[in-house]
Design an enzyme around this catalytic site. Structure first.
Site, short mmCIF file in Angstrom:
data_model
loop_
_atom_site.label_atom_id
_atom_site.label_comp_id
_atom_site.label_asym_id
_atom_site.label_seq_id
_atom_site.Cartn_x
_atom_site.Cartn_y
_atom_site.Cartn_z
N CYS A 167 0.83 -1.21 0.00
CA CYS A 167 0.00 0.00 0.00
C CYS A 167 0.86 1.26 0.00
O CYS A 167 1.69 1.45 0.90
CB CYS A 167 -0.90 -0.02 1.23
SG CYS A 167 -1.80 1.52 1.50
N TYR B 64 -5.36 5.68 -9.11
CA TYR B 64 -6.53 4.88 -8.72
C TYR B 64 -7.78 5.35 -9.46
O TYR B 64 -8.62 4.54 -9.85
CB TYR B 64 -6.76 4.96 -7.21
CG TYR B 64 -5.77 4.17 -6.41
CD1 TYR B 64 -6.04 2.86 -6.03
CD2 TYR B 64 -4.55 4.72 -6.03
CE1 TYR B 64 -5.12 2.12 -5.29
CE2 TYR B 64 -3.63 3.99 -5.29
CZ TYR B 64 -3.92 2.69 -4.92
OH TYR B 64 -3.01 1.96 -4.20
#
Length: 310
Positions: A45, A177
């Protein structure tokens, strides 16, 4: 815009401070102490990666220990399986999933279970799960036990840092994203165009100066770095951000290599976790779950950034 990816807000927003006084948000009562607080992270992440970087730069590895989730994230979110190299299991509570930790703190919790999590082992509660706030706590609250001489968010530069952070977050950090998780062509193209417009601007900026703020790195550089270091391996192909690769930008690529080569940083970059997470978890994008073997990226190649002025 229809089909646009919208990121959820973080749920826990208290602060660790040097004396336990309340921070900008949340309640007080969280004084900085070595050994008391624990970080739950994913090596994959980019948001969790920020906290590992600041922890390393500030010399807080011994005072703030870490639990690392498994890189493959099932629909119910992160697990503590330890059958993957580098995944540790839950070193504090012994839970099998990160959701169990959230529900221990808040019974019936139904929000998004995310990393990073800064956890108070004494009060057995989550202090904060917003990476941008956790890195500022690590930057200053623990100076009595870490590198107090290093300030990644210096007062004279805060307004400028905040401004570049906001633009980089919208167009780059979250922009990849927004492109990768878009569900309409229009939403994807809007995110794609904004991303590469910003990368072009950053390339021009870093051709003139060594770091985003001039002569020394700040939190703004590290917030950008976690996206750049993943770009060619993940975002270029998996998220369809394929106008140019990072290695096609001479200044951005050299800048990324310089940051990677700073003491303590390479140890926070786990490309196996990064690629395994994205390609094996996002089955709606990559149905087979096959993890690509490439690309070959030499982050240790000479960067020759020392000549850049501020």
């Amino acid at each position: 815009m229809q089909g646009e990816f919208v990121r959820s807000e973080s749920s826990f927003r208290s602060w660790v401070t040097a004396d336990g006084a309340p921070g900008p948000t949340g309640e007080g009562g969280f004084p900085a102490e070595p050994g008391r607080y624990h970080l739950y992270v994913s090596y994959a992440c980019p948001w969790a990666h920020r906290t590992l970087i600041v922890r390393a730069l500030k010399g807080l590895e011994d005072g703030i220990r870490v639990s690392v989730v498994h890189p493959v994230m099932p629909p119910e979110s992160w697990t503590f399986r330890d059958d993957y190299p580098g995944a540790t299991g839950d070193r504090v509570e012994g839970f099998k999933t990160l959701g169990e930790l959230y529900r221990q703190v808040e019974p019936g919790f139904s929000g998004l279970v995310t990393v990073p999590v800064l956890y108070d082992t004494r009060r057995r509660t989550i202090v904060n799960n917003e990476s941008s706030e956790i890195i500022r706590m690590l930057n200053r609250a623990f100076d009595a036990w870490g590198r107090g001489d290093l300030d990644l968010y210096p007062e004279p530069l805060r307004a400028e840092i905040d401004a570049i952070n906001a633009e980089v977050y919208e167009k780059v950090n979250n922009g990849v994203y927004r492109a990768g998780f878009a569900t309409t062509q229009a939403a994807y193209e809007a995110a794609f165009d904004a991303l590469f417009e910003m990368l072009d601007a950053l390339e021009a900026r870093l051709a003139r100066q060594r770091y985003l703020m001039g002569i020394r790195p700040t939190e703004a550089d590290w917030r950008l770095f976690t996206t750049l270091v993943r770009f060619d391996a993940v975002y270029y192909g998996h998220f369809k951000c394929n106008r140019r690769r990072l290695i096609d930008y001479p200044s951005l690529w050299a800048y990324t290599r310089e940051l990677y080569q700073m003491p303590g940083i390479a140890g926070t970059v786990h490309m196996d976790h990064i690629k395994t997470h994205y390609y094996a978890s996002h089955r709606h994008i990559n149905p087979t779950g096959i993890v690509p073997k490439g690309p070959e990226l030499d982050f240790n190649a000479p960067h020759e950034r020392a000549h850049q002025s501020g």
